[in-house]
Motif scaffolding. Structure first.
Motif, PDB file in Angstrom:
ATOM      1  N   ARG A  27       0.834  -1.204   0.000  1.00  0.00           N
ATOM      2  CA  ARG A  27       0.000   0.000   0.000  1.00  0.00           C
ATOM      3  C   ARG A  27       0.869   1.254   0.000  1.00  0.00           C
ATOM      4  N   ALA A  28       1.950   1.229   0.765  1.00  0.00           N
ATOM      5  CA  ALA A  28       2.863   2.370   0.787  1.00  0.00           C
ATOM      6  C   ALA A  28       3.514   2.565  -0.574  1.00  0.00           C
ATOM      7  N   ILE A  29       3.876   1.463  -1.218  1.00  0.00           N
ATOM      8  CA  ILE A  29       4.494   1.549  -2.544  1.00  0.00           C
ATOM      9  C   ILE A  29       3.507   2.099  -3.568  1.00  0.00           C
ATOM     10  N   ALA A  30       2.250   1.679  -3.486  1.00  0.00           N
ATOM     11  CA  ALA A  30       1.235   2.207  -4.398  1.00  0.00           C
ATOM     12  C   ALA A  30       1.083   3.714  -4.232  1.00  0.00           C
ATOM     13  N   ILE A  33       4.215   5.390  -5.803  1.00  0.00           N
ATOM     14  CA  ILE A  33       4.199   5.434  -7.264  1.00  0.00           C
ATOM     15  C   ILE A  33       3.206   6.480  -7.751  1.00  0.00           C
ATOM     16  N   GLY A  34       2.058   6.571  -7.071  1.00  0.00           N
ATOM     17  CA  GLY A  34       1.082   7.578  -7.444  1.00  0.00           C
ATOM     18  C   GLY A  34       1.609   8.985  -7.239  1.00  0.00           C
ATOM     19  N   TYR A  35       2.368   9.200  -6.180  1.00  0.00           N
ATOM     20  CA  TYR A  35       2.922  10.529  -5.907  1.00  0.00           C
ATOM     21  C   TYR A  35       4.015  10.884  -6.904  1.00  0.00           C
ATOM     22  N   LEU A  36       4.851   9.903  -7.256  1.00  0.00           N
ATOM     23  CA  LEU A  36       5.898  10.141  -8.256  1.00  0.00           C
ATOM     24  C   LEU A  36       5.273  10.550  -9.587  1.00  0.00           C
ATOM     25  N   ARG A  47       8.235   0.184 -10.363  1.00  0.00           N
ATOM     26  CA  ARG A  47       8.329  -0.886  -9.360  1.00  0.00           C
ATOM     27  C   ARG A  47       9.602  -1.711  -9.555  1.00  0.00           C
ATOM     28  N   ASN A  48       9.957  -1.998 -10.778  1.00  0.00           N
ATOM     29  CA  ASN A  48      11.182  -2.755 -11.036  1.00  0.00           C
ATOM     30  C   ASN A  48      12.420  -1.977 -10.566  1.00  0.00           C
ATOM     31  N   CYS A  75      14.887   5.882  -4.752  1.00  0.00           N
ATOM     32  CA  CYS A  75      14.183   5.628  -6.011  1.00  0.00           C
ATOM     33  C   CYS A  75      13.537   6.917  -6.529  1.00  0.00           C
ATOM     34  N   PHE A  76      12.928   7.690  -5.628  1.00  0.00           N
ATOM     35  CA  PHE A  76      12.303   8.953  -6.034  1.00  0.00           C
ATOM     36  C   PHE A  76      13.344   9.892  -6.629  1.00  0.00           C
ATOM     37  N   GLU A  77      14.500   9.972  -5.990  1.00  0.00           N
ATOM     38  CA  GLU A  77      15.558  10.861  -6.477  1.00  0.00           C
ATOM     39  C   GLU A  77      16.071  10.420  -7.842  1.00  0.00           C
ATOM     40  N   ARG A  78      16.125   9.121  -8.074  1.00  0.00           N
ATOM     41  CA  ARG A  78      16.625   8.625  -9.356  1.00  0.00           C
ATOM     42  C   ARG A  78      15.641   8.842 -10.495  1.00  0.00           C
ATOM     43  N   LEU A  79      14.354   8.759 -10.179  1.00  0.00           N
ATOM     44  CA  LEU A  79      13.351   8.796 -11.246  1.00  0.00           C
ATOM     45  C   LEU A  79      12.623  10.126 -11.372  1.00  0.00           C
ATOM     46  N   SER A  80      12.753  10.993 -10.390  1.00  0.00           N
ATOM     47  CA  SER A  80      12.009  12.257 -10.441  1.00  0.00           C
ATOM     48  C   SER A  80      12.421  13.062 -11.667  1.00  0.00           C
TER      49      SER A  80
END
Length: 234
Positions: A27-30, A33-36, A47-48, A75-80
């Motif tokens: 649930r936290a991951i969902a 991902i929605g926030y990103l 997710r991968n 992950c957020f820093e890498r993909l933002s």
């Protein structure tokens, strides 16, 4: 009538064996991902990437909420697609914080089954993760009185199982590892010469997925779909 005689030693996993755990991380991951809300990557690609970051974090920080929080932020820093603000980091931390606040939700039949099994066998809790976090969950679960010992280990691999066997002077031919994870509960226990019971859980963490190993000639591997069914075996 149980299939195995009185006096077995049952090493029993905790997360997703005794109580729900990974569903809260999902649930936290969902939410993460929605926030990103990345425009260039699919949810599956995000997710991968997170799975890969989590593997890195485990090597650096072990298991637990601190490691998971670090993974989300990395992950957020890498993909933002743009600069990451302190507000972004705090929001990401808040997703992980929801896990810490969860009540312990025992899986069906756990308490009654442990109470019965503890009358016939020696029960040892064997879980991996952050020591303080796992000890806190056990305390809040009210299941501690059913166990003669508790092992909170950094990793579940064959050497660790052999160390536990030696420390508690266990006999491999009457010792079983019971849990939901093929990677951590079943395969390394079999490699260490123990028997195993795989308890299927539909929300087992993806990093714990693996093909079940084949038991040795003198070993047993049992697959069950509910904790209460252990009463029919032991």
């Amino acid at each position: 009538m149980p299939q195995f005689p009185v006096g077995q030693t049952l090493l029993i996993d905790a997360d997703d064996t005794l109580w729900e755990n990974n569903v809260y991380f999902e649930r936290a991951i969902a939410s993460f991902i929605g926030y990103l809300n990345h425009q260039s990557y699919t949810r599956e690609q995000v997710r991968n990437t997170l799975n890969g970051v989590e593997r890195e974090s485990i090597l650096l920080l072990g298991y637990g909420l601190h490691s998971f929080t670090h993974s989300l932020i990395t992950c957020f820093e890498r993909l933002s697609p743009g600069p990451v603000s302190d507000e972004d980091r705090e929001r990401v931390r808040s997703f992980a914080a929801t896990i810490r606040d969860q009540e312990i939700e025992l899986l069906p039949g756990v308490s009654a089954t442990l109470a019965e099994l503890s009358l016939r066998h020696r029960l040892i809790l064997m879980t991996k993760g952050n020591r303080a976090e796992q000890a806190d969950k056990l305390a809040r679960s009210n299941l501690a009185p059913f166990f003669s010992a508790v092992e909170i280990v950094a990793e579940k691999d064959p050497p660790t199982y052999r160390e536990v066997v030696a420390r508690h002077e266990l006999t491999p031919h009457s010792t079983w590892m019971i849990g939901n994870s093929p990677k951590s509960d079943i395969n390394p226990a079999l490699a260490a010469g123990l028997h195993a019971v795989h308890l299927f859980h539909k929300d087992t963490w993806v990093l714990e997925h693996a093909e079940l190993a084949a038991p040795g000639e003198s070993q047993r591997l049992i697959e069950l779909d509910g904790f209460a069914k252990l009463r029919d075996m032991f």
